[in-house]
Write a protein that holds these residues in place. Structure first.
Motif, PDB file in Angstrom:
ATOM      1  N   GLN A  10      -0.573   1.822 -32.047  1.00 54.29           N
ATOM      2  CA  GLN A  10      -1.322   1.791 -33.296  1.00 54.29           C
ATOM      3  C   GLN A  10      -2.208   3.018 -33.464  1.00 54.29           C
ATOM      4  OE1 GLN A  10      -1.899  -2.982 -32.864  1.00 54.29           O
ATOM      5  NE2 GLN A  10      -3.493  -1.925 -33.988  1.00 54.29           N
ATOM      6  N   PHE A  73       0.640   3.384 -38.240  1.00 56.39           N
ATOM      7  CA  PHE A  73      -0.148   2.215 -37.844  1.00 56.39           C
ATOM      8  C   PHE A  73       0.630   0.903 -37.875  1.00 56.39           C
ATOM      9  CE2 PHE A  73      -3.330  -1.133 -38.809  1.00 56.39           C
ATOM     10  CZ  PHE A  73      -4.065  -1.063 -37.635  1.00 56.39           C
ATOM     11  N   VAL A  77       1.701  -2.037 -35.178  1.00 58.50           N
ATOM     12  CA  VAL A  77       1.200  -3.410 -35.313  1.00 58.50           C
ATOM     13  C   VAL A  77       2.345  -4.415 -35.283  1.00 58.50           C
ATOM     14  CG1 VAL A  77       0.128  -5.047 -36.913  1.00 58.50           C
ATOM     15  CG2 VAL A  77      -0.907  -2.800 -36.560  1.00 58.50           C
TER      16      VAL A  77
END
Length: 234
Positions: A10, A73, A77
Motif C-alpha cells: 500500500q 494504493f 489494499v
C-alpha cells in the motif's frame, strides 16, 4: 478474530512505511479488554509467500480520490484483504467509514469475487476536537492535532451549508479551501464533493447522497477525512 498487518504494497517508495507508527503492545492490551478470541498477526513473508496469490478485479473506483494521488494504493489494499479473507474465511468483515473509498472498494470486491461475507461499516472515531483518530496522528504534537481539527470543522461547514440550501459545489469547495489555508502547516491534496456510488465529482447537487472528503498534508503528514450528506428528500 482481529488482524493487524502493516501492508507494504500500500506504500509507494516515497511514503512513510519505515516510520509508520507501531502501537502493537497497546493494541494487544485493548484487544484483551474486548475479549477478542484470536489476534492474527502474520509477517509479510507469510502473507506474500505463504498465502496463494489472488487476482482481484479492478473497478473505476481505484482511480478516484485517493487513487489519483496514490495510484498503487488500492491494488495493495485489495490484494492483502483478499488474501486475509482466504485465510480467515470470515462471515462478517468490519471496515471503518473514515477510509470511505476503501470501504466502497472492498464492498465491490466482495461482490465481484463472490465472497459470502457481510461487510459492516464502522463509524469514524474522533478526538474531542473532532480530528479523526489515525495512527498518523502520532506524528503530530497536541497543538498540531488541535490545528488539524480544522479539517473536520471544514467538512461539517460544507455539510451544514448543503443542509441550509447552498447547492453550488464550486463555492463550497472554495470556502473549505479558504478555511484550510488558515493553518499555514496544511497543504491540500484534494477536496471532493462526489456521488457516493461512483465517486465522480458532483456538478449539480440534487436529491442524492454525497461524500464530502479531503486529503491534506500537515507539514509532511498525510491526513484524510470525510462526512456523508444525504438530502432529507432521498
Amino acid at each position: 478474530i482481529v488482524s493487524i498487518f502493516l501492508n507494504p504494497t500500500q506504500f509507494a517508495p516515497n511514503e512513510d512505511l519505515n516510520s509508520y507508527p507501531s502501537t502493537l503492545e497497546q493494541d494487544i492490551q485493548y484487544l484483551k479488554g474486548l475479549d477478542v478470541d484470536i489476534l492474527f498477526l502474520p509477517t509479510v513473508e507469510e502473507m506474500y509467500e505463504g498465502v496463494s496469490d489472488v487476482s482481484v478485479p479492478t473497478t473505476p473506483l481505484f482511480n478516484k480520490l485517493e487513487g489519483k494521488s496514490r495510484s498503487h494504493f488500492f491494488y495493495g489494499v485489495t490484494t492483502i484483504v483478499a488474501k486475509l479473507f482466504n485465510v480467515i474465511q470470515p462471515t462478517h468483515a468490519f471496515f471503518g467509514n473514515k477510509d470511505a473509498q476503501q470501504l466502497y472498494i472492498i464492498k465491490q470486491m466482495i461482490k465481484n469475487m463472490n465472497y459470502a461475507i457481510e461487510l459492516i461499516p464502522c463509524p469514524t472515531i474522533r478526538d474531542s476536537n473532532g480530528l479523526a483518530l489515525s495512527s498518523r496522528n502520532q506524528y503530530l504534537s497536541k497543538e498540531d492535532q488541535l490545528k488539524a481539527s480544522i479539517i473536520y470543522t471544514g467538512l461539517m461547514y460544507v455539510k451544514d451549508a448543503l443542509e441550509r440550501g447552498q447547492k453550488n459545489p464550486v463555492i463550497l469547495k472554495q470556502t473549505f479551501e479558504t478555511m484550510l489555508h488558515q493553518i499555514s502547516e496544511i497543504t491540500i491534496d484534494y477536496i471532493s464533493i462526489a456521488h457516493i456510488t461512483t465517486l465522480d465529482e458532483v456538478v449539480e447537487i440534487s436529491n442524492e447522497t454525497i461524500l464530502i472528503s479531503t486529503a491534506v498534508f500537515f507539514n509532511d503528514v498525510r491526513l484524510i477525512d470525510n462526512v456523508v450528506y444525504s438530502s432529507s428528500t432521498t
